[in-house]
Design a protein around this motif. Sequence first.
Motif, PDB file in Angstrom:
ATOM      1  N   TYR A 114     -16.802  16.919  -4.363  1.00 44.70           N
ATOM      2  CA  TYR A 114     -16.231  16.650  -3.045  1.00 44.70           C
ATOM      3  C   TYR A 114     -17.247  16.925  -1.942  1.00 44.70           C
ATOM      4  CZ  TYR A 114     -13.358  16.681   1.114  1.00 44.70           C
ATOM      5  OH  TYR A 114     -12.864  16.408   2.363  1.00 44.70           O
ATOM      6  N   LYS A 115     -17.357  15.982  -1.045  1.00 41.86           N
ATOM      7  CA  LYS A 115     -18.165  16.134   0.170  1.00 41.86           C
ATOM      8  C   LYS A 115     -17.320  15.657   1.339  1.00 41.86           C
ATOM      9  CE  LYS A 115     -22.054  17.300  -1.841  1.00 41.86           C
ATOM     10  NZ  LYS A 115     -22.422  18.715  -1.822  1.00 41.86           N
ATOM     11  N   GLY A 116     -17.291  16.438   2.386  1.00 39.37           N
ATOM     12  CA  GLY A 116     -16.526  16.038   3.562  1.00 39.37           C
ATOM     13  C   GLY A 116     -15.955  17.229   4.291  1.00 39.37           C
ATOM     14  N   LYS A 117     -15.022  16.935   5.198  1.00 41.59           N
ATOM     15  CA  LYS A 117     -14.405  18.001   5.993  1.00 41.59           C
ATOM     16  C   LYS A 117     -13.321  18.711   5.191  1.00 41.59           C
ATOM     17  CE  LYS A 117     -15.421  16.277  10.564  1.00 41.59           C
ATOM     18  NZ  LYS A 117     -14.931  15.939  11.901  1.00 41.59           N
ATOM     19  N   VAL A 118     -13.175  19.978   5.508  1.00 42.15           N
ATOM     20  CA  VAL A 118     -12.165  20.812   4.865  1.00 42.15           C
ATOM     21  C   VAL A 118     -11.500  21.638   5.972  1.00 42.15           C
ATOM     22  CG1 VAL A 118     -11.717  22.525   3.065  1.00 42.15           C
ATOM     23  CG2 VAL A 118     -13.664  20.964   2.833  1.00 42.15           C
ATOM     24  N   TYR A 119     -10.196  21.877   5.821  1.00 35.96           N
ATOM     25  CA  TYR A 119      -9.444  22.628   6.814  1.00 35.96           C
ATOM     26  C   TYR A 119      -8.848  23.871   6.174  1.00 35.96           C
ATOM     27  CZ  TYR A 119     -10.000  18.130   8.958  1.00 35.96           C
ATOM     28  OH  TYR A 119     -10.552  16.974   9.443  1.00 35.96           O
ATOM     29  N   ALA A 120      -9.176  25.004   6.748  1.00 38.85           N
ATOM     30  CA  ALA A 120      -8.633  26.287   6.286  1.00 38.85           C
ATOM     31  C   ALA A 120      -7.626  26.753   7.328  1.00 38.85           C
ATOM     32  CB  ALA A 120      -9.753  27.314   6.142  1.00 38.85           C
ATOM     33  N   THR A 121      -6.451  27.170   6.862  1.00 38.36           N
ATOM     34  CA  THR A 121      -5.448  27.648   7.802  1.00 38.36           C
ATOM     35  C   THR A 121      -5.051  29.081   7.490  1.00 38.36           C
ATOM     36  OG1 THR A 121      -3.462  26.995   6.557  1.00 38.36           O
ATOM     37  CG2 THR A 121      -4.492  25.310   7.944  1.00 38.36           C
ATOM     38  N   SER A 122      -4.632  29.770   8.525  1.00 28.81           N
ATOM     39  CA  SER A 122      -4.160  31.144   8.410  1.00 28.81           C
ATOM     40  C   SER A 122      -2.988  31.297   9.375  1.00 28.81           C
ATOM     41  CB  SER A 122      -5.295  32.104   8.782  1.00 28.81           C
ATOM     42  OG  SER A 122      -4.899  33.451   8.618  1.00 28.81           O
ATOM     43  N   PHE A 123      -1.892  31.846   8.875  1.00 29.29           N
ATOM     44  CA  PHE A 123      -0.705  31.993   9.716  1.00 29.29           C
ATOM     45  C   PHE A 123      -0.348  33.463   9.864  1.00 29.29           C
ATOM     46  CE2 PHE A 123       3.858  32.125  10.567  1.00 29.29           C
ATOM     47  CZ  PHE A 123       3.952  31.244  11.631  1.00 29.29           C
ATOM     48  N   CYS A 124      -0.322  33.943  11.100  1.00 24.63           N
ATOM     49  CA  CYS A 124       0.059  35.322  11.413  1.00 24.63           C
ATOM     50  C   CYS A 124       1.530  35.341  11.840  1.00 24.63           C
ATOM     51  CB  CYS A 124      -0.814  35.854  12.550  1.00 24.63           C
ATOM     52  SG  CYS A 124      -0.255  37.457  13.183  1.00 24.63           S
ATOM     53  N   ASN A 125       2.265  36.334  11.389  1.00 26.63           N
ATOM     54  CA  ASN A 125       3.689  36.378  11.719  1.00 26.63           C
ATOM     55  C   ASN A 125       3.933  36.603  13.215  1.00 26.63           C
ATOM     56  OD1 ASN A 125       2.959  39.169  11.559  1.00 26.63           O
ATOM     57  ND2 ASN A 125       5.101  39.714  11.214  1.00 26.63           N
ATOM     58  N   LEU A 126       2.937  37.116  13.930  1.00 27.82           N
ATOM     59  CA  LEU A 126       3.108  37.315  15.372  1.00 27.82           C
ATOM     60  C   LEU A 126       2.242  36.394  16.221  1.00 27.82           C
ATOM     61  CD1 LEU A 126       3.295  41.207  15.708  1.00 27.82           C
ATOM     62  CD2 LEU A 126       5.168  39.558  15.502  1.00 27.82           C
ATOM     63  N   HIS A 127       1.121  35.914  15.660  1.00 28.87           N
ATOM     64  CA  HIS A 127       0.159  35.157  16.462  1.00 28.87           C
ATOM     65  C   HIS A 127      -0.090  33.758  15.938  1.00 28.87           C
ATOM     66  CE1 HIS A 127      -0.789  39.490  17.359  1.00 28.87           C
ATOM     67  NE2 HIS A 127      -0.423  38.990  18.528  1.00 28.87           N
ATOM     68  N   ASP A 128       0.860  33.237  15.194  1.00 30.57           N
ATOM     69  CA  ASP A 128       0.954  31.815  14.915  1.00 30.57           C
ATOM     70  C   ASP A 128      -0.127  31.223  14.010  1.00 30.57           C
ATOM     71  OD1 ASP A 128       3.343  31.821  16.379  1.00 30.57           O
ATOM     72  OD2 ASP A 128       2.195  31.758  18.231  1.00 30.57           O
ATOM     73  N   PHE A 129      -0.382  29.946  14.191  1.00 28.71           N
ATOM     74  CA  PHE A 129      -1.075  29.108  13.214  1.00 28.71           C
ATOM     75  C   PHE A 129      -2.523  28.847  13.650  1.00 28.71           C
ATOM     76  CE2 PHE A 129      -1.828  24.878  11.262  1.00 28.71           C
ATOM     77  CZ  PHE A 129      -1.493  25.161   9.946  1.00 28.71           C
ATOM     78  N   TRP A 130      -3.484  29.240  12.803  1.00 29.07           N
ATOM     79  CA  TRP A 130      -4.910  29.135  13.120  1.00 29.07           C
ATOM     80  C   TRP A 130      -5.599  28.215  12.130  1.00 29.07           C
ATOM     81  CZ3 TRP A 130      -7.448  31.776  17.127  1.00 29.07           C
ATOM     82  CH2 TRP A 130      -6.604  32.582  17.895  1.00 29.07           C
ATOM     83  N   LEU A 131      -6.581  27.484  12.636  1.00 28.90           N
ATOM     84  CA  LEU A 131      -7.268  26.476  11.825  1.00 28.90           C
ATOM     85  C   LEU A 131      -8.779  26.647  11.986  1.00 28.90           C
ATOM     86  CD1 LEU A 131      -7.151  23.659  10.286  1.00 28.90           C
ATOM     87  CD2 LEU A 131      -7.212  22.635  12.569  1.00 28.90           C
ATOM     88  N   THR A 132      -9.483  26.648  10.854  1.00 35.09           N
ATOM     89  CA  THR A 132     -10.949  26.609  10.857  1.00 35.09           C
ATOM     90  C   THR A 132     -11.380  25.367  10.094  1.00 35.09           C
ATOM     91  OG1 THR A 132     -11.170  29.018  10.927  1.00 35.09           O
ATOM     92  CG2 THR A 132     -13.069  27.764  10.131  1.00 35.09           C
ATOM     93  N   GLU A 133     -12.107  24.498  10.780  1.00 37.10           N
ATOM     94  CA  GLU A 133     -12.598  23.260  10.172  1.00 37.10           C
ATOM     95  C   GLU A 133     -14.059  23.457   9.776  1.00 37.10           C
ATOM     96  OE1 GLU A 133     -11.967  19.750  12.622  1.00 37.10           O
ATOM     97  OE2 GLU A 133     -13.861  18.912  11.921  1.00 37.10           O
ATOM     98  N   PHE A 134     -14.427  22.958   8.592  1.00 39.38           N
ATOM     99  CA  PHE A 134     -15.817  23.021   8.156  1.00 39.38           C
ATOM    100  C   PHE A 134     -16.110  21.847   7.250  1.00 39.38           C
ATOM    101  CE2 PHE A 134     -15.174  24.606   3.788  1.00 39.38           C
ATOM    102  CZ  PHE A 134     -13.852  25.039   3.870  1.00 39.38           C
ATOM    103  N   SER A 135     -17.375  21.668   6.941  1.00 38.25           N
ATOM    104  CA  SER A 135     -17.785  20.570   6.057  1.00 38.25           C
ATOM    105  C   SER A 135     -18.548  21.116   4.876  1.00 38.25           C
ATOM    106  CB  SER A 135     -18.665  19.575   6.825  1.00 38.25           C
ATOM    107  OG  SER A 135     -17.928  18.945   7.849  1.00 38.25           O
ATOM    108  N   VAL A 136     -18.421  20.418   3.747  1.00 39.88           N
ATOM    109  CA  VAL A 136     -19.210  20.773   2.562  1.00 39.88           C
ATOM    110  C   VAL A 136     -20.004  19.564   2.127  1.00 39.88           C
ATOM    111  CG1 VAL A 136     -17.679  22.583   1.750  1.00 39.88           C
ATOM    112  CG2 VAL A 136     -17.304  20.234   0.983  1.00 39.88           C
TER     113      VAL A 136
END
Length: 136
Positions: A114-136
Amino acid sequence: MNGRRDFLKGSAIAVSALAIGGVSTRVLASQAASFAGVVYTKDNPGTMAAKVKSHAPEVNVAGSKVSLKTVHPMSAEHHIVRHTLVLSDGTVVGGVTFKSTDKAESSYDLPAGYKGKVYATSFCNLHDFWLTEFSV
Ligand SMILES: [Fe+2]
């Protein structure tokens, strides 16, 4: 404030459901600014700029192995609930739901070649939905 909190929780769950359902997150990442207050990123943290380091998932890539870490306190009252890893075509590589006693760390194997963009998400119960985009 409770009304806004409930709205954000509902929105984050809807966004998570879209990602899990196979709808591409490419639109989400490229339009993160349009989702201000719903999807937070390092570059678009909205009103939570002070929360970036403890909420945007950190990404480490070693070959086909991707490790995610959210450097966040873990307690029953305040913790990271879930990580997911999603490819640019909407393929959900995996996800991990955490208990408040866990460390917010997870690892995944990318599809071979796989080559391309990848999206990592993290959800905090108090501070909502976070996204980190990166490429491999
Ligand atoms: Fe938090």
